[in-house]
Design a protein around this motif. Structure first.
Motif, mmCIF file in Angstrom:
data_model
loop_
_atom_site.group_PDB
_atom_site.id
_atom_site.type_symbol
_atom_site.label_atom_id
_atom_site.label_comp_id
_atom_site.label_asym_id
_atom_site.label_seq_id
_atom_site.Cartn_x
_atom_site.Cartn_y
_atom_site.Cartn_z
ATOM 1 N N PHE A 84 0.815 -1.229 0.000
ATOM 2 C CA PHE A 84 0.000 0.000 0.000
ATOM 3 C C PHE A 84 0.849 1.281 0.000
ATOM 4 O O PHE A 84 1.671 1.460 -0.895
ATOM 5 N N LEU A 85 0.696 2.153 1.034
ATOM 6 C CA LEU A 85 1.364 3.457 0.996
ATOM 7 C C LEU A 85 2.712 3.469 1.722
ATOM 8 O O LEU A 85 3.295 4.525 1.949
ATOM 9 N N SER A 86 3.210 2.262 2.065
ATOM 10 C CA SER A 86 4.379 2.212 2.946
ATOM 11 C C SER A 86 5.639 2.839 2.350
ATOM 12 O O SER A 86 6.512 3.274 3.079
ATOM 13 N N GLU A 87 5.729 2.871 1.018
ATOM 14 C CA GLU A 87 6.931 3.460 0.409
ATOM 15 C C GLU A 87 6.559 4.603 -0.524
ATOM 16 O O GLU A 87 7.243 4.865 -1.511
ATOM 17 N N ASN A 88 5.481 5.289 -0.152
ATOM 18 C CA ASN A 88 4.981 6.377 -0.984
ATOM 19 C C ASN A 88 5.421 7.717 -0.384
ATOM 20 O O ASN A 88 4.864 8.197 0.600
ATOM 21 N N ALA A 271 12.998 1.345 11.034
ATOM 22 C CA ALA A 271 13.354 -0.014 10.601
ATOM 23 C C ALA A 271 13.512 -0.032 9.086
ATOM 24 O O ALA A 271 12.756 0.614 8.373
ATOM 25 N N GLY A 272 14.503 -0.767 8.615
ATOM 26 C CA GLY A 272 14.714 -0.883 7.179
ATOM 27 C C GLY A 272 15.450 -2.170 6.872
ATOM 28 O O GLY A 272 15.954 -2.835 7.787
ATOM 29 N N THR A 273 15.463 -2.521 5.597
ATOM 30 C CA THR A 273 16.160 -3.753 5.200
ATOM 31 C C THR A 273 17.062 -3.476 4.023
ATOM 32 O O THR A 273 16.635 -2.866 3.039
ATOM 33 N N VAL A 274 18.304 -3.911 4.155
ATOM 34 C CA VAL A 274 19.237 -3.777 3.037
ATOM 35 C C VAL A 274 19.330 -5.140 2.366
ATOM 36 O O VAL A 274 19.676 -6.130 3.013
ATOM 37 N N GLU A 275 18.956 -5.183 1.081
ATOM 38 C CA GLU A 275 18.918 -6.452 0.351
ATOM 39 C C GLU A 275 20.167 -6.633 -0.517
ATOM 40 O O GLU A 275 20.611 -5.681 -1.169
ATOM 41 N N ASN A 290 14.732 -1.549 1.379
ATOM 42 C CA ASN A 290 13.297 -1.394 1.623
ATOM 43 C C ASN A 290 13.122 -0.554 2.875
ATOM 44 O O ASN A 290 13.594 -0.923 3.951
ATOM 45 N N THR A 291 12.417 0.576 2.701
ATOM 46 C CA THR A 291 12.340 1.557 3.786
ATOM 47 C C THR A 291 11.089 1.355 4.638
ATOM 48 O O THR A 291 10.346 2.284 4.908
ATOM 49 N N ARG A 292 10.843 0.116 5.024
ATOM 50 C CA ARG A 292 9.598 -0.215 5.747
ATOM 51 C C ARG A 292 9.816 -1.513 6.512
ATOM 52 O O ARG A 292 10.839 -2.173 6.347
#
Ligand code: ADP
Ligand code: ADP
Ligand code: MG
Length: 456
Positions: A84-88, A271-275, A290-292
């Motif tokens: 949804f709007l998590s990375e908007n 919180a974030g994830t580096v892939e 990913n910034t969520r």
């Protein structure tokens, strides 16, 4: 601390966020579409408010309605979950303008990392290894040919605004480059309204390995272990685990340091994830941030004993991280299986309808994050993921056995699911050995579907 939180999402992640908020004594407001009146997130929250009809664009993606809902219920913060709007970035900018806190990073950080070409350039500048590829945007087919000449085949054409595995095409021969470049571009325009493309070398048979990061407003950053998310179908994850069997302590340390460097490069917060992709020689390359919060975050929660949603809420409230890097201990092995309403025997066609009977798995170190109950409706309008089983044990084999047991226990009547496909994977010898890459499903699908039929 945040006093009242609006959860701008539905399904299992809305429930997940409500639970942590309640434990922190934060009041919660659920939003729902007319389709979701009977969903559990509406029942679990302290208050709920309808934000529009079934179609996501008119409800869960409706920025004006969500902001009005937050303001009219006197919320001071909004949690977006994933999807949804998590990375908007423009949604977050709107929240910032009306003085609502966002449970996530600032709109500038989201904008920067959501533009994968810009993120890639920032990583190069900061000494984070990226997959060899184009210097920024590839304007035309001709330019794509020049890059192919330089880096060689196979290639991966990617969309700068991409997500959810869309807008990506593999190219193995120059004859196919033109066609695939244009196909990927059209798909990207249709899905993300953004036709900016770039090219990376296709890493053959990689593992997808990612690092969970938490960062507060005081520049404290911690890495909370890695997740191996290589069991994917069409670039969408199905099974995730922590730790990754292929990493030794030195490699792991290097990976965490690189992930922290990546997060520092954009002054990351929350919180974030580096892939990364990990190649067959165990070299890793950044692919995106990913910034969520991610779907698979519970895997990390199980091995670290840290509630990531609570940490997010604390960070948003302006508090310091409750843990230091040296306090982070990864204990045991955790595995997650995503249960989807789909029929693997009919080309994974999504399923919808009523769940006539439901029974969830239980037991020691067995967690089930889901929105199901007997009588729940699975809507055709939204993502087909029903929930996730997460288990932990001292050893990886112990966790595999526990997951098999949990998959035997779960009962979902009324809609088809991928339950027995997951079960079949847990008996595959290469899976059991940890000897698998992102090609696993593609290579073994027929065999797994046969096994699945036998188990059903
Ligand atoms: P994760 O690593 O958290 O699984 P995914 O890429 O699978 O990340 O995305 C999580 C959810 O968000 C999925 O339901 C996916 O379909 C959705 N999603 C991710 N990116 C996008 C996007 N750009 N547009 C629409 N949906 C997206
Ligand atoms: P999305 O935003 O759709 O999640 P990613 O850049 O994270 O896009 O890529 C999705 C998946 O595609 C990864 O999990 C990985 O399996 C695969 N992938 C991405 N880049 C490469 C690459 N250069 N080589 C091989 N596989 C890749
Ligand atoms: Mg990704």
């Amino acid at each position: 601390m945040i006093k009242k939180l609006l959860i701008a999402n539905r399904g299992e992640i809305a429930l997940r966020i409500i639970r942590s908020a309640q434990e922190l004594q934060i009041k919660t407001v659920a939003v729902y579409s007319t389709e979701d009146v009977d969903q559990l997130h509406v029942k679990f929250a302290d208050e709920s408010i309808c934000i529009g009809p079934a179609q996501s664009v008119e409800s869960y993606l409706n920025v004006d309605n969500i902001i009005s809902a937050a303001l009219s219920t006197n919320c001071d913060a909004v949690a977006p979950g994933y999807g949804f709007l998590s990375e908007n970035a423009s949604f977050v900018k709107n929240l910032e303008e009306v003085g609502l806190k966002f449970v996530g990073p600032s709109s500038e950080i989201i904008e920067m990392m959501g533009d994968k070409i810009a993120a890639r350039n920032l990583m190069i500048k900061n000494g984070v290894p990226v997959v060899p590829g184009s210097d920024g945007k590839v304007e035309s087919e001709e330019e794509a040919f020049e890059i192919a000449e330089r880096i060689g085949y196979p290639l991966l054409i990617k969309a700068s605004g991409g997500g959810g595995g869309k807008g990506m095409r593999r190219v193995f021969r120059s004859e196919d480059l033109k066609r695939e470049f244009n196909a990927a571009k059209s798909e990207a325009i249709a899905a993300f309204n953004n036709g900016d493309m770039y090219i990376e070398k296709l890493i053959v048979n990689p593992k997808h390995v990612e690092v969970q990061i938490l960062a507060d407003k005081f520049s404290n950053i911690v890495a909370l272990g890695e997740r191996d998310c290589s069991i994917q179908r069409k670039n969408q994850k199905m099974i995730e685990e922590s730790p990754c069997v292929r990493l030794n302590d030195d490699k792991r340390k290097e990976l965490y340091e690189t992930a922290i460097r990546a997060a520092k490069a954009c002054n990351y917060e929350n919180a974030g994830t580096v892939e990364f992709v990990l190649d067959e020689e165990n070299k890793f390359y950044f692919i995106e941030m990913n910034t969520r919060i991610q779907v698979e975050h519970p895997v990390t929660e199980m091995v670290t004993n840290i509630d990531l949603i609570k940490e997010q809420l604390r960070i948003t409230s302006g508090l310091r991280l409750s843990i230091k890097q040296e306090d982070v201990k990864v204990e045991g092995c955790a595995i997650e299986c995503r249960i989807n309403a789909e029929n693997p025997l009919n080309n994974f066609m999504p399923e919808s309808g009523e769940v006539e009977f439901f029974y969830g798995p239980g037991g020691v170190n067995t967690r089930f994050d889901s929105y199901l109950y007997s009588g729940a409706r699975v809507s055709p309008y939204y993502d087909s993921m029903l929930g996730k089983i997460i288990v932990k044990d001292k050893t990886r084999l112990g966790a595999i056995r526990k997951m098999r047991r949990a998959l035997e226990e779960i009962i979902i009547d009324g809609v088809s699911t991928n339950q027995y496909l997951l079960y079949a994977i847990l008996f595959d010898i290469d899976f059991i050995r940890g000897n698998y890459s992102t090609s696993f499903i593609e290579e073994k699908l027929d065999e797994l579907l046969n096994l699945m039929e036998a188990y059903r």
